[in-house]
Design an enzyme around this catalytic site. Structure first.
Site, PDB file in Angstrom:
ATOM      1  N   ASP A 121       0.849  -1.195   0.000  1.00 33.20           N
ATOM      2  CA  ASP A 121       0.000   0.000   0.000  1.00 33.20           C
ATOM      3  C   ASP A 121       0.886   1.248   0.000  1.00 33.20           C
ATOM      4  O   ASP A 121       0.735   2.133  -0.831  1.00 33.20           O
ATOM      5  CB  ASP A 121      -0.919  -0.007   1.231  1.00 33.20           C
ATOM      6  CG  ASP A 121      -1.668  -1.317   1.364  1.00 33.20           C
ATOM      7  OD1 ASP A 121      -2.574  -1.554   0.557  1.00 33.20           O
ATOM      8  OD2 ASP A 121      -1.329  -2.113   2.268  1.00 33.20           O
TER       9      ASP A 121
ATOM     10  N   ARG B  20       6.374 -10.313  -5.298  1.00 32.96           N
ATOM     11  CA  ARG B  20       5.080 -10.622  -4.676  1.00 32.96           C
ATOM     12  C   ARG B  20       4.167  -9.402  -4.754  1.00 32.96           C
ATOM     13  O   ARG B  20       4.570  -8.335  -5.251  1.00 32.96           O
ATOM     14  CB  ARG B  20       5.292 -11.067  -3.228  1.00 32.96           C
ATOM     15  CG  ARG B  20       5.591  -9.933  -2.274  1.00 32.96           C
ATOM     16  CD  ARG B  20       5.771 -10.425  -0.840  1.00 32.96           C
ATOM     17  NE  ARG B  20       5.588  -9.322   0.094  1.00 32.96           N
ATOM     18  CZ  ARG B  20       5.962  -9.337   1.357  1.00 32.96           C
ATOM     19  NH1 ARG B  20       6.562 -10.405   1.862  1.00 32.96           N
ATOM     20  NH2 ARG B  20       5.735  -8.292   2.148  1.00 32.96           N
TER      21      ARG B  20
ATOM     22  N   GLU C  43       2.033  -6.326  -5.253  1.00 32.47           N
ATOM     23  CA  GLU C  43       1.740  -5.455  -6.398  1.00 32.47           C
ATOM     24  C   GLU C  43       2.975  -4.677  -6.864  1.00 32.47           C
ATOM     25  O   GLU C  43       3.353  -4.729  -8.022  1.00 32.47           O
ATOM     26  CB  GLU C  43       0.610  -4.478  -6.026  1.00 32.47           C
ATOM     27  CG  GLU C  43       0.313  -3.487  -7.127  1.00 32.47           C
ATOM     28  CD  GLU C  43      -1.049  -2.824  -7.023  1.00 32.47           C
ATOM     29  OE1 GLU C  43      -1.998  -3.430  -6.494  1.00 32.47           O
ATOM     30  OE2 GLU C  43      -1.165  -1.677  -7.499  1.00 32.47           O
TER      31      GLU C  43
ATOM     32  N   SER D  18       6.362  -4.792  -6.065  1.00 35.58           N
ATOM     33  CA  SER D  18       7.571  -5.526  -6.488  1.00 35.58           C
ATOM     34  C   SER D  18       7.277  -6.319  -7.760  1.00 35.58           C
ATOM     35  O   SER D  18       8.158  -6.521  -8.598  1.00 35.58           O
ATOM     36  CB  SER D  18       8.071  -6.450  -5.375  1.00 35.58           C
ATOM     37  OG  SER D  18       7.087  -7.398  -5.017  1.00 35.58           O
TER      38      SER D  18
HETATM   39  O1  TRH Z   1       4.547  -6.049   0.705  1.00 32.16           O
HETATM   40  P1  TRH Z   1       3.588  -6.590  -0.292  1.00 32.16           P
HETATM   41  O2  TRH Z   1       3.160  -7.943  -0.086  1.00 32.16           O
HETATM   42  O3  TRH Z   1       2.392  -5.632  -0.369  1.00 32.16           O
HETATM   43  C1  TRH Z   1       1.060  -5.862  -0.558  1.00 32.16           C
HETATM   44  C2  TRH Z   1       0.278  -5.673   0.648  1.00 32.16           C
HETATM   45  O4  TRH Z   1       0.116  -6.931   1.234  1.00 32.16           O
HETATM   46  C3  TRH Z   1      -1.009  -5.032   0.343  1.00 32.16           C
HETATM   47  O5  TRH Z   1      -1.862  -5.011   1.452  1.00 32.16           O
HETATM   48  C4  TRH Z   1      -1.637  -5.709  -0.814  1.00 32.16           C
HETATM   49  O6  TRH Z   1      -2.778  -5.064  -1.075  1.00 32.16           O
HETATM   50  C5  TRH Z   1      -0.692  -5.606  -1.975  1.00 32.16           C
HETATM   51  O7  TRH Z   1       0.510  -6.279  -1.655  1.00 32.16           O
HETATM   52  C6  TRH Z   1      -1.230  -6.188  -3.234  1.00 32.16           C
HETATM   53  O8  TRH Z   1       4.263  -6.533  -1.759  1.00 32.16           O
HETATM   54  P2  TRH Z   1       4.568  -5.321  -2.741  1.00 32.16           P
HETATM   55  O9  TRH Z   1       3.313  -4.765  -3.279  1.00 32.16           O
HETATM   56  O10 TRH Z   1       5.522  -5.841  -3.691  1.00 32.16           O
HETATM   57  O11 TRH Z   1       5.272  -4.207  -1.868  1.00 32.16           O
HETATM   58  C7  TRH Z   1       6.561  -4.358  -1.374  1.00 32.16           C
HETATM   59  C8  TRH Z   1       7.257  -3.017  -1.335  1.00 32.16           C
HETATM   60  O12 TRH Z   1       8.436  -3.110  -0.572  1.00 32.16           O
HETATM   61  C9  TRH Z   1       7.667  -2.529  -2.712  1.00 32.16           C
HETATM   62  O13 TRH Z   1       7.473  -1.133  -2.814  1.00 32.16           O
HETATM   63  C10 TRH Z   1       9.160  -2.835  -2.767  1.00 32.16           C
HETATM   64  C11 TRH Z   1       9.535  -2.634  -1.336  1.00 32.16           C
HETATM   65  N1  TRH Z   1      10.748  -3.327  -0.881  1.00 32.16           N
HETATM   66  C12 TRH Z   1      11.794  -2.579  -0.409  1.00 32.16           C
HETATM   67  O14 TRH Z   1      11.719  -1.328  -0.398  1.00 32.16           O
HETATM   68  N2  TRH Z   1      12.895  -3.217   0.047  1.00 32.16           N
HETATM   69  C13 TRH Z   1      13.018  -4.558   0.043  1.00 32.16           C
HETATM   70  O15 TRH Z   1      14.076  -5.102   0.494  1.00 32.16           O
HETATM   71  C14 TRH Z   1      11.944  -5.319  -0.478  1.00 32.16           C
HETATM   72  C15 TRH Z   1      12.061  -6.823  -0.518  1.00 32.16           C
HETATM   73  C16 TRH Z   1      10.814  -4.679  -0.922  1.00 32.16           C
END
Ligand code: TRH
Length: 380
Positions: free
Chosen positions: A21, A273, A275, A277
Site C-alpha cells: 500500500d 510478490r 503489487e 515488487s
Molecule cells: O509487501 P507486499 O506484499 O504488499 C502488498 C500488501 O500486502 C497489500 O496489502 C496488498 O494489497 C498488496 O501487496 C497487493 O508486496 P509489494 O506490493 O511488492 O510491496 C513491497 C514493497 O516493498 C515494494 O514497494 C518494494 C519494497 N521493498 C523494499 O523497499 N525493500 C526490500 O528489500 C523489499 C524486498 C521490498
C-alpha cells in the site's frame, strides 16, 4: 502566480499489511513531485512502513521527505487543512469525513476538487470496463472516479518513472553488489527471493541444492525467511549464509525502495510478490516468479491466471506451459522442484521473453502521467 499545470495533491494511504500500500503510494507521490512538479501531500496511517522502504522518514506528525509533505493520518482526523486540487484515495481507503465535508463545501461554491479512487492492479478483463467509471457519493453528490492500473491501453497503466529504463540499462551491477556485501558466485544463477510464507519453499531449496547449475539466492529479511528457517531448522538472520549442495543462500537486509530496484536489475531471476515488487520485476525485464497476495475463495488464482494469459501470450507454448505450471505450484504451496528443473533449460528464451514483455508494456502511458492528464482535463 503558480502555473495552472501545478496542482496540489492529497494522497490518502491506509496500510492494511506489508509494504504494497505504502510502496505504491510513495512511488506515485515521488513521481508526481519529481517529474510533474506537482505539490504532493501524503497522508499515511503507519509511518513505520514508510520508514522501512524510505529510512530517512521520521516518526513525525508532519515532515518534508524527498520533496513530499508526509503527514501522519491519525484516527481522529482533525487537521485544519486546505483541500487539495486532486484527492487520491488509495485502494478504497475512505477519506476522512471532515475532509469530505470540506470537499462538499467547495462543491457548493463551484470549486470541486478532482476525487480519484486508485484501485489495486489486476489483469482481469473487467478492469478495462470499470477504469474511469465515475460514482456519485450518496450524500454529497461529489463525483469519485475509479482509476485502475493495468496492462492494456484501456487501463490506467503502470507506475514507471521517465528515467527508469535508462537507469536500469546503465546500471553497474557488479559495483552495486560489492557495495552491498554480495559476492556473486562464478557460474551461479543469482536469484532474489521476496515472497510470503510458503510451504513450497522446501521443494525450491531442494531444487536448488540438487541443481546442475549453482544457485546464489539473496533473501531480503522478511516473511519467506520464516518458511526457510522452518524448512532448514535454523534461525538464519541478516548476513547469514546457508550452504547446501549447489545452493548458496544469503540473507540480506530489507533494502530501500531504490535499492530494491537495483537488486532486481542485478539478479538473473526474481521472485516478487504483491503489487509493487511485481511491477518492478517486470520493468527489470528479467525472468520472474510472482507470489500473488492471497485472497479468500481463491480469487487470487483467477487474477494470477488472468495475468499469465497476457504474460505468456507471445512466448512459445512449452515455455508458457512451464511458467504457468511453476507459478501455480508456487502459489498453491505445491512441490515446485520438477518445474524448476524444466524452467532452467528454457532460461534463454525466458530472458528474451521478459525483455519483449517489458518493451511491450513501455508502449503504454504510465500511471502517474495518466493521472496528471486526467486531473488536468477534469474539473471535479
Ligand atoms: O509487501 P507486499 O506484499 O504488499 C502488498 C500488501 O500486502 C497489500 O496489502 C496488498 O494489497 C498488496 O501487496 C497487493 O508486496 P509489494 O506490493 O511488492 O510491496 C513491497 C514493497 O516493498 C515494494 O514497494 C518494494 C519494497 N521493498 C523494499 O523497499 N525493500 C526490500 O528489500 C523489499 C524486498 C521490498
Amino acid at each position: 502566480m503558480p502555473s495552472p499545470h501545478i496542482k496540489t495533491w492529497d494522497i490518502f494511504c491506509r496500510v492494511i499489511d506489508n509494504f504494497g500500500d505504502i510502496g505504491v503510494c510513495w512511488r506515485l507521490a515521488r513521481q508526481l513531485a519529481e517529474e510533474h512538479q506537482q505539490a504532493v501531500r501524503l497522508w499515511v496511517d503507519d509511518l513505520d512502513s514508510l520508514i522501512r522502504i524510505w529510512p530517512e522518514t521520521l516518526q513525525l506528525e508532519q515532515q518534508q521527505v524527498a520533496g513530499i509533505e508526509v503527514c501522519r493520518w491519525n484516527t481522529e482526523f482533525d487537521a485544519d487543512v486546505q483541500i487539495a486540487d486532486v484527492v487520491i484515495e488509495a485502494f478504497a481507503c475512505d477519506i476522512p469525513t471532515l475532509y469530505l465535508d470540506k470537499m462538499a463545501q467547495l462543491k457548493r461554491i463551484g470549486q470541486t476538487p478532482v476525487w480519484i479512487n486508485l484501485d489495486y492492479l489486476s489483469a482481469e478483463s473487467w478492469v478495462e470496463e470499470f477504469h474511469g467509471m465515475p460514482s456519485a457519493h450518496p450524500t454529497t453528490g461529489l463525483r469519485k472516479t475509479f482509476f485502475f492500473p493495468g496492462f492494456t491501453a484501456r487501463t490506467g497503466g503502470l507506475l514507471r518513472e521517465g528515467s527508469l529504463i535508462s537507469a536500469r540499462d546503465s546500471f553497474d551491477a557488479a559495483h552495486w553488489l560489492i557495495n552491498m556485501g554480495i559476492e556473486p558466485q562464478p557460474e551461479a544463477l543469482l536469484v532474489s527471493l521476496f515472497a510470503y510464507e510458503n510451504p513450497a519453499v522446501a521443494s525450491l531449496l531442494a531444487a536448488w541444492a540438487n541443481s546442475n547449475k549453482p544457485v546464489h539466492c539473496l533473501v531480503p529479511s522478511g516473511k519467506i525467511l520464516t518458511s526457510i528457517n522452518e524448512t532448514i531448522k535454523q534461525e538464519l538472520v541478516v548476513d547469514d549464509i546457508y550452504l547446501q549442495g549447489n545452493l548458496r543462500l544469503q540473507v540480506i537486509p530489507f533494502v530501500t525502495q531504490t535499492d530494491y530496484d537495483k537488486l532486481l536489475w542485478a539478479c538473473d531471476i526474481n521472485f516478487v510478490r504483491g503489487e509493487d515488487s511485481f511491477v518492478r520485476g517486470q520493468w527489470a525485464a528479467k525472468p520472474m516468479l510472482w507470489h500473488i497476495y492471497p485472497q479468500d475463495e481463491e480469487v487470487h488464482i483467477t487474477k494470477l491466471n488472468a495475468f499469465l494469459d497476457h504474460y505468456t501470450a507471445h512466448c512459445s507454448r512449452p515455455l508458457a506451459n512451464t511458467i504457468r505450471a511453476t507459478w501455480l505450484a508456487w502459489n498453491q504451496g505445491e512441490n515446485i522442484e520438477s518445474y524448476w528443473h524444466q524452467l532452467i533449460p528454457q532460461l534463454i528464451e525466458w530472458r528474451g521473453h521478459s525483455q519483449n514483455w517489458c518493451d511491450s508494456l513501455r508502449n503504454q502511458p504510465d500511471l502517474a502521467t495518466q493521472l496528471v492528464t486526467f486531473s488536468t482535463n477534469r474539473q471535479g
